[in-house]
Scaffold this active site. Structure first.
Site, PDB file in Angstrom:
ATOM      1  N   CYS A  58      26.435  35.237 -15.871  1.00 39.81           N
ATOM      2  CA  CYS A  58      25.668  34.801 -14.703  1.00 39.81           C
ATOM      3  C   CYS A  58      25.621  33.281 -14.682  1.00 39.81           C
ATOM      4  O   CYS A  58      25.572  32.637 -15.727  1.00 39.81           O
ATOM      5  CB  CYS A  58      24.248  35.366 -14.778  1.00 39.81           C
ATOM      6  N   GLU A  75      27.386  45.515 -18.857  1.00 35.60           N
ATOM      7  CA  GLU A  75      26.537  46.637 -19.231  1.00 35.60           C
ATOM      8  C   GLU A  75      25.954  47.309 -17.996  1.00 35.60           C
ATOM      9  O   GLU A  75      25.741  46.669 -16.968  1.00 35.60           O
ATOM     10  CB  GLU A  75      25.430  46.143 -20.171  1.00 35.60           C
ATOM     11  N   CYS A 105      16.145  34.733 -19.373  1.00 31.28           N
ATOM     12  CA  CYS A 105      17.065  35.869 -19.242  1.00 31.28           C
ATOM     13  C   CYS A 105      18.250  35.761 -20.193  1.00 31.28           C
ATOM     14  O   CYS A 105      18.888  34.702 -20.296  1.00 31.28           O
ATOM     15  CB  CYS A 105      17.567  35.940 -17.801  1.00 31.28           C
ATOM     16  N   CYS A 163      15.213  44.897 -18.635  1.00 26.77           N
ATOM     17  CA  CYS A 163      15.493  43.743 -17.774  1.00 26.77           C
ATOM     18  C   CYS A 163      15.665  42.484 -18.592  1.00 26.77           C
ATOM     19  O   CYS A 163      14.834  42.176 -19.440  1.00 26.77           O
ATOM     20  CB  CYS A 163      14.329  43.461 -16.829  1.00 26.77           C
ATOM     21  N   CYS A 204      18.514  31.207 -15.493  1.00 19.63           N
ATOM     22  CA  CYS A 204      17.073  31.454 -15.615  1.00 19.63           C
ATOM     23  C   CYS A 204      16.720  31.398 -17.104  1.00 19.63           C
ATOM     24  O   CYS A 204      17.385  32.019 -17.925  1.00 19.63           O
ATOM     25  CB  CYS A 204      16.705  32.819 -15.031  1.00 19.63           C
ATOM     26  N   CYS A 229      21.286  51.292 -13.053  1.00 18.42           N
ATOM     27  CA  CYS A 229      21.146  49.841 -12.962  1.00 18.42           C
ATOM     28  C   CYS A 229      22.529  49.255 -13.247  1.00 18.42           C
ATOM     29  O   CYS A 229      23.061  49.438 -14.346  1.00 18.42           O
ATOM     30  CB  CYS A 229      20.109  49.379 -13.981  1.00 18.42           C
TER      31      CYS A 229
HETATM   32  N1  SAH Z   1      20.275  38.045 -10.505  1.00 24.26           N
HETATM   33  C1  SAH Z   1      19.489  39.100  -9.944  1.00 24.26           C
HETATM   34  C2  SAH Z   1      19.726  40.395 -10.629  1.00 24.26           C
HETATM   35  C3  SAH Z   1      19.238  40.454 -12.070  1.00 24.26           C
HETATM   36  S1  SAH Z   1      17.973  41.602 -12.069  1.00 24.26           S
HETATM   37  C4  SAH Z   1      18.036  38.708  -9.911  1.00 24.26           C
HETATM   38  O1  SAH Z   1      17.717  37.638 -10.424  1.00 24.26           O
HETATM   39  O2  SAH Z   1      17.220  39.418  -9.327  1.00 24.26           O
HETATM   40  C5  SAH Z   1      17.192  41.391 -13.517  1.00 24.26           C
HETATM   41  C6  SAH Z   1      15.687  41.290 -13.318  1.00 24.26           C
HETATM   42  O3  SAH Z   1      15.106  41.142 -14.591  1.00 24.26           O
HETATM   43  C7  SAH Z   1      15.299  40.059 -12.533  1.00 24.26           C
HETATM   44  O4  SAH Z   1      14.133  40.307 -11.797  1.00 24.26           O
HETATM   45  C8  SAH Z   1      15.015  39.081 -13.634  1.00 24.26           C
HETATM   46  O5  SAH Z   1      14.223  38.021 -13.202  1.00 24.26           O
HETATM   47  C9  SAH Z   1      14.338  39.960 -14.639  1.00 24.26           C
HETATM   48  N2  SAH Z   1      14.388  39.444 -16.003  1.00 24.26           N
HETATM   49  C10 SAH Z   1      15.288  38.588 -16.536  1.00 24.26           C
HETATM   50  N3  SAH Z   1      15.017  38.375 -17.822  1.00 24.26           N
HETATM   51  C11 SAH Z   1      13.919  39.107 -18.118  1.00 24.26           C
HETATM   52  C12 SAH Z   1      13.167  39.311 -19.312  1.00 24.26           C
HETATM   53  N4  SAH Z   1      13.508  38.754 -20.451  1.00 24.26           N
HETATM   54  N5  SAH Z   1      12.122  40.163 -19.237  1.00 24.26           N
HETATM   55  C13 SAH Z   1      11.790  40.787 -18.090  1.00 24.26           C
HETATM   56  N6  SAH Z   1      12.465  40.626 -16.951  1.00 24.26           N
HETATM   57  C14 SAH Z   1      13.516  39.796 -16.958  1.00 24.26           C
END
Ligand code: SAH
Length: 348
Positions: free
Chosen positions: A116, A96, A123, A341, A120, A109
């Site tokens: 991935c 996406e 996410c 995000c 985390c 974006c």
């Molecule tokens: N792997 C990279 C790129 C992903 S960016 C990284 O970790 O930075 C996606 C961003 O959204 C990251 O900052 C991640 O921590 C954040 N993110 C992931 N899940 C989220 C959620 N449910 N709500 C808000 N932010 C989230």
């Protein structure tokens, strides 16, 4: 049945290789330059678009090559103007990408991996597991597609790019860097490096590598906690790559690049909403010049994680700002279409 010879993807060729091909075919080498410009600068998706080549020459190219291009399959538009794309890759896999409009900017974006590997806990992409890295072209094409949408739907140019879609860009380093080189090249999209941000979970040795490579784009680190115990409990990468090591890598980054880092940080109820956590973040922020984006949590499931109260956010904000750390609260965009995000891959 006639056996078809599989054609090569012309965009896998470097300019030099393309020149060699033209010479081999008895053509003038400057034709390679023209074709290269069509492929990258003008993002041509077919040989017939290359109108300054004779039809004979275009046919010859068609015999030898294809132009593989991503397909933007479905497009959803949010009430706030955010557009989410489902992007089909050359082998049918889907990632996406998102267009985020604001008053001053239009941001793309983009994704760097299918799924991935980082797991985390908060996410949605983590649940897809890592399937494969995106190729340079697949990354580049996402930017091209959003650039076209920006012009078509908003009559404005694309201004910024963030690697905050699916995947961990620093685990697909070569392709991400090569795509950025093409995006910033005059022969490509001619965008400024300072308008590009690569966001990482914070892989120390790759941050050091980027510093050594003297990259010119911005760095964002998804921090979310500045105490090891908490960070490890929500981001498994922290077990092998603890905060101390991350801090050292960031020191090295700043010494080499003189570039600030942005920390992305979600405050969750009962997880990191105490003053102890805020103080730990402040301490971490002092390692090198930095700013903080407090991002709103986008729920992805049954409620293990919940956005903290405004009081907790204000406590963070006050403490950081009082101590000279620029802090912004980032409201979520495109939530109604799961484009925010961490929501990429949710429900799909
Ligand atoms: N792997 C990279 C790129 C992903 S960016 C990284 O970790 O930075 C996606 C961003 O959204 C990251 O900052 C991640 O921590 C954040 N993110 C992931 N899940 C989220 C959620 N449910 N709500 C808000 N932010 C989230």
């Amino acid at each position: 049945m006639v056996e078809t010879v599989s054609k090569r993807d012309i965009r896998k060729l470097k300019l030099e290789e393309l020149k060699a091909f033209f010479i081999e075919q008895g053509e003038k080498p400057f034709r390679a330059q023209q074709v290269y410009e069509w492929l990258w600068n003008k993002s041509a998706k077919s040989f017939d678009q290359m109108t300054n080549l004779s039809i004979g020459l275009r046919d010859m190219l068609k015999e030898h090559f294809t132009i593989n291009h991503i397909k933007v399959d479905s497009m959803q538009r949010s009430a706030d103007g955010t557009i989410k794309n489902a992007v089909t890759l050359f082998d049918g896999m889907v990632v996406e990408s998102v267009l985020i409009p604001t008053e001053k900017r239009i941001t793309a974006c983009v994704s760097s991996q299918v799924g991935c590997s980082l797991a985390c806990k908060f996410c949605a992409t983590a649940r897809l597991k890592r399937q494969r890295n995106l190729s340079t072209d697949e990354i580049y094409d996402q930017v091209v597609a959003i650039k076209e949408q920006a012009e078509l739907f908003y009559g404005r140019p694309l201004t910024n790019i963030v690697f905050m879609g699916m995947g961990e860009p620093l685990l697909n380093y070569t392709n991400v860097i090569t795509a950025i080189e093409k995006i910033t090249s005059q022969k490509g999209l001619n965008m400024a490096s300072k308008r590009i941000t690569v966001s990482t979970v914070g892989i120390a040795k790759m941050i050091i590598k980027m510093a050594d490579d003297e990259v010119k784009f911005n760095l964002a680190v998804s921090l979310h906690a500045a105490l090891d115990k908490t960070r490890s409990s929500i981001m498994p990468i922290n077990d092998t790559n603890p905060l101390e090591e991350l801090g050292e890598a960031l020191r090295y980054w700043y010494a080499k690049t003189k570039k600030k880092v942005t920390y992305e940080y979600v405050v969750w109820k009962g997880i990191n909403d105490s003053e102890e956590h805020a103080r730990a973040l402040l301490k971490f922020c002092k390692i090198i010049p930095s700013k903080v984006n407090l991002i709103e949590y986008n729920p992805i499931d049954d409620g293990e994680f919940q956005q903290a109260d405004d009081a907790a956010l204000n406590m963070y904000m006050d403490l950081l700002e009082r101590n000279g750390i620029t802090t912004r609260i980032r409201k979520s965009r495109g939530k109604d279409i799961d484009a925010a995000c961490g929501q990429l891959a949710n429900k799909s």
